[in-house]
Motif scaffolding. Sequence first.
Motif, PDB file in Angstrom:
ATOM      1  N   LYS A 299      31.114  22.799   0.316  1.00 48.42           N
ATOM      2  CA  LYS A 299      29.987  23.704   0.554  1.00 48.42           C
ATOM      3  C   LYS A 299      28.806  23.001   1.207  1.00 48.42           C
ATOM      4  CE  LYS A 299      28.196  23.109  -4.168  1.00 48.42           C
ATOM      5  NZ  LYS A 299      27.829  23.811  -5.415  1.00 48.42           N
ATOM      6  N   THR A 302      28.595  22.725   5.790  1.00 46.07           N
ATOM      7  CA  THR A 302      28.411  23.869   6.690  1.00 46.07           C
ATOM      8  C   THR A 302      27.824  23.452   8.031  1.00 46.07           C
ATOM      9  OG1 THR A 302      28.098  25.331   4.785  1.00 46.07           O
ATOM     10  CG2 THR A 302      27.364  26.144   6.941  1.00 46.07           C
ATOM     11  N   CYS A 305      30.429  21.797  10.174  1.00 39.80           N
ATOM     12  CA  CYS A 305      31.418  22.780  10.639  1.00 39.80           C
ATOM     13  C   CYS A 305      30.859  23.605  11.793  1.00 39.80           C
ATOM     14  CB  CYS A 305      31.827  23.708   9.498  1.00 39.80           C
ATOM     15  SG  CYS A 305      32.865  22.942   8.248  1.00 39.80           S
ATOM     16  N   TRP A 374      24.847  28.102  14.032  1.00 44.16           N
ATOM     17  CA  TRP A 374      25.166  28.965  12.884  1.00 44.16           C
ATOM     18  C   TRP A 374      25.180  30.437  13.303  1.00 44.16           C
ATOM     19  CZ3 TRP A 374      22.135  32.629  10.146  1.00 44.16           C
ATOM     20  CH2 TRP A 374      22.696  33.068   8.940  1.00 44.16           C
TER      21      TRP A 374
END
Length: 385
Positions: A299, A302, A305, A374
């Motif tokens: 978690k 992010t 990623c 994002w």
Amino acid sequence: MNRILALDVLRGITIAGMIVFNTCSGFHYAPLYHAPWIGLTLADMAFPLFMFIMGITTYLSLSKKGFEPSATALRKITTRTMGIILVCWAFDWTGHFLWSMFGNSSTDLPFGERLWKAVNCFEYLRLSGVLVRLALCYCFCALLAITVSHKRFPWIIVGILTTYYIILLSGNGFERSEDNILGIVDRGLLGLNHMCNDSGIDPEGVLSTLPGVAHTMIGFCIGHMMFSRSARNSEMTTLLLKLMLIGAALLLCGYIVSLVCPLSKKIWSPSFVMMMCGAGALLLGLLIYMLDMKHIGRKHMTLFCVLGANPLFLYLLSEAVIWPLELIKFQTSNGITDLWGIIFWHGLVPIFGTHLGDLIFALLNVGFCGLVGWVMYRKKIFIKL
């Protein structure tokens, strides 16, 4: 084994690193500067790690079609290669255009003359560069992947690195001077106006792309080991152990070879190739263990990623952010200062000092690109270069 999270995270880490290392106000901590010639710093690791990952993803991409040397495959490889190169040149041209139009040296010229000078800046367009090297290394690795047996890859890699080492030895390749064979070839083929000039040598030059191809091919071999059809029947623990052993062996071999072939990113020496691929394999193995096997810290990954989902676009965005920061000027008590100087000297330095302020400024750039990434990730926008 299916595609692993660790691979995407590692790619995002390299992009974050490239942004941090390239966003400098002149007060980086020592490890964040590239080695001036011979040597290795943290900043020297990001780009080669990205190339290592590119080799792995090249395997994943081509394996979907069974590595068939079809017209479709050739067209896809050619299109992607030329696309990345053209994007690189267009990006460089845009930078020259903006500086010619709005830089201090051009503002006194008549608008028409300034516009013509800005548009006609091809004389100083850099033909090499990070993206050009990525494109060429991908191209040669991909072409070999669909035309040559993969069992021959290790021999081809050894052949390329050995040949390049001989070239370096016989052509003053380890000397930072204009007598260096790398610089002679770069100046002859590219021209001084079309290259990044480091004592007459381009760090992403012509001959030094050869070990870059071998570098990418090592990543390809790792991809074959981890994602081939036979690997799917193996336990992840067994594959991970094999990956870590290969990484340790490459790192050790690179260190031993560095005793006679100095480490240098600027010339992409064979020892540098081995050590960076070894470090890439070990880091990938560590992330596989943490994220894919033990599910530790997933978690918290992010940002990486997101950066890894649109890596080259966000890397270019981080460079483009610098343009308005340097071109927008303000009159201050100390004279004319650009927006970068306002933020850095008047916003960050009084609170954090020069070196920590410089790092925070770079991290703000990472955060901005991460925020854009994002939004793109949430909207499933993936720009594949």
